[in-house]
Design an enzyme around this catalytic site. Structure first.
Site, PDB file in Angstrom:
ATOM      1  N   HIS A  82      12.185  -2.358  13.874  1.00 56.53           N
ATOM      2  CA  HIS A  82      11.861  -3.172  12.692  1.00 56.53           C
ATOM      3  C   HIS A  82      11.172  -2.311  11.629  1.00 56.53           C
ATOM      4  O   HIS A  82      11.574  -2.305  10.454  1.00 56.53           O
ATOM      5  CB  HIS A  82      10.953  -4.333  13.122  1.00 56.53           C
ATOM      6  N   GLU A  83      10.147  -1.568  12.050  1.00 50.95           N
ATOM      7  CA  GLU A  83       9.417  -0.709  11.110  1.00 50.95           C
ATOM      8  C   GLU A  83      10.262   0.473  10.660  1.00 50.95           C
ATOM      9  O   GLU A  83      10.149   0.922   9.507  1.00 50.95           O
ATOM     10  CB  GLU A  83       8.115  -0.218  11.755  1.00 50.95           C
ATOM     11  N   HIS A 113      12.418  -0.482   7.682  1.00 47.09           N
ATOM     12  CA  HIS A 113      11.679  -0.355   6.421  1.00 47.09           C
ATOM     13  C   HIS A 113      11.642   1.106   5.973  1.00 47.09           C
ATOM     14  O   HIS A 113      11.894   1.429   4.808  1.00 47.09           O
ATOM     15  CB  HIS A 113      10.231  -0.819   6.600  1.00 47.09           C
ATOM     16  N   ASP A 154       6.485  -9.206   5.362  1.00 48.95           N
ATOM     17  CA  ASP A 154       7.719  -8.859   4.657  1.00 48.95           C
ATOM     18  C   ASP A 154       8.121  -9.953   3.679  1.00 48.95           C
ATOM     19  O   ASP A 154       8.574  -9.668   2.562  1.00 48.95           O
ATOM     20  CB  ASP A 154       8.848  -8.616   5.660  1.00 48.95           C
TER      21      ASP A 154
END
Length: 380
Positions: free
Chosen positions: A67-68, A71, A164
């Protein structure tokens, strides 16, 4: 945060670390999963319960890392440096070096994380369906990971900064108002509302349903509340410093000491009398480097009298220097990124002044006290 973490490797040049608090939540999640699997699959052995519980917990944190990483990869594609990714008690955080330069970039970076979690929800769900009863352990593991990634995606889409969804909200506000600072303040206020809502819900849950679950919701709310408040402060600082350059903030009256003097003499005659914490070091009228109190403390006290200053100083060619026209916001970012307390200001190799963290903090405090207003430049 990476400074309080265990470094586990690098991905695309991004340092990945595990914060010490991660071990607490890893233990709790593993324990919860083991209990869950023991209840749902009582015919499994104790070893199977623990093995599947640990594997599921590890893959959960791999999901957070992905997930990170989503980004981070989008930020890198937009030429925005990423300092690190850290897993900690509340999940994970990617430390991006600077703010995006336009709303669309902010939106793309923000939405990448929930999109990655949504893909993992679909992927693990498909794996659970394919495993079926033939591969019961895989089905149980993948089923839980599918559900938790959906929760992760939806939770992060809540419209409260710095989640987010809050960043997506900020991107929209930025697009319509044309003002990043104003958009950040509004989105952060929404983040505070979300934080308070989680705290209230956690307290209610703790008294009526489950005390541990309620406590956890309250802690999440407290974390969001603090993160939102910190975001408001950060944007206020950036707004206050906008327009200032290194030349505006630097001190041109830097104490200079001879490099052949001893550390003991420096402490006795300079530090204890003036309270100074850093000094320029010269030899035959030429600046050779910089010495700080931190560097002095690395030498045992009994050796101060026979250790010259130039033995511990940082040579001038190894110092991080900036030009007088450098924006002070860039200087602040460099201090934070490289964990340095002093930055010399030079022009064509000639020293003009010095910016210290202590002095910069006083400048920030003064601007925050008297409000955001254009800097008034004094004649030089």
């Amino acid at each position: 945060m990476i400074g309080q973490s265990i470094r586990v490797g690098r991905i695309r040049g991004i340092e990945v670390g595990v914060h010490y608090s991660w071990f607490i939540i890893f233990f709790l999640i593993t324990l919860s999963l083991t209990t869950r699997f023991a209840s749902e699959h009582p015919h499994w052995s104790l070893a199977e319960h623990y093995a599947v519980g640990i594997a599921t917990s590890l893959l959960f944190f791999v999901s957070i890392l992905l997930h990170e990483l989503a980004h981070s990869l989008v930020a890198l594609a937009k030429q925005i440096p990423v300092r690190s990714i850290t897993l900690f008690v509340f999940g994970g955080v990617a430390q991006i070096a600077r703010e995006p330069d336009r709303p669309l970039t902010e939106f793309q970076i923000a939405i990448a994380g929930p999109a990655a979690s949504a893909l993992l929800w679909v992927g693990f769900g498909a794996a659970a369906a394919l495993a079926g009863h033939r591969f019961e352990h895989v089905a149980a593991l993948a089923g839980w990971l599918s559900s938790i990634n959906l929760v992760l995606a939806l939770f992060n889409l809540l419209p409260g900064f710095p989640l987010d969804g809050g960043r997506v909200f900020r991107a929209a506000l930025w697009h319509f108002t044309g003002n990043l600072a104003k958009a950040t303040r509004i989105a952060a206020r929404a983040g505070q509302v979300v934080g308070y809502a989680f705290i209230v819900f956690g307290i209610w849950t703790g008294f009526t349903v489950n005390w541990f679950g309620g406590l956890w919701f309250a802690f999440i709310g407290w974390f969001l509340l603090n993160a939102a408040q910190e975001s408001v402060l950060q944007v206020s600082v950036r707004s206050a410093l906008t327009g200032l350059t290194a030349e505006d903030v630097m001190s041109s009256e830097c104490a200079t000491v001879a490099g052949d003097r001893s550390l003991g003499d420096l402490i006795e005659r300079e530090v204890l009398r003036t309270g100074g914490r850093c000094f320029l070091v010269s030899s035959n009228g030429r600046i050779e480097g910089l010495v700080t109190l931190h560097q002095v403390k690395t030498v045992p006290r009994e050796q101060w009298s026979r250790t010259p200053i130039h033995a511990v100083m940082t040579p001038l060619d190894r110092l991080r220097v900036v030009g007088p026209e450098t924006a002070i916001t860039e200087v602040l970012q460099m201090m934070e990124r490289d964990d340095i307390n002093q930055v010399p200001v030079t022009r064509s190799g000639r020293l003009l002044g010095l910016i210290t963290r202590e002095h910069l903090l006083r400048v920030i405090a003064a601007h925050l006290e008297f409000g955001d207003r254009p800097p008034v430049r004094a004649p030089r």
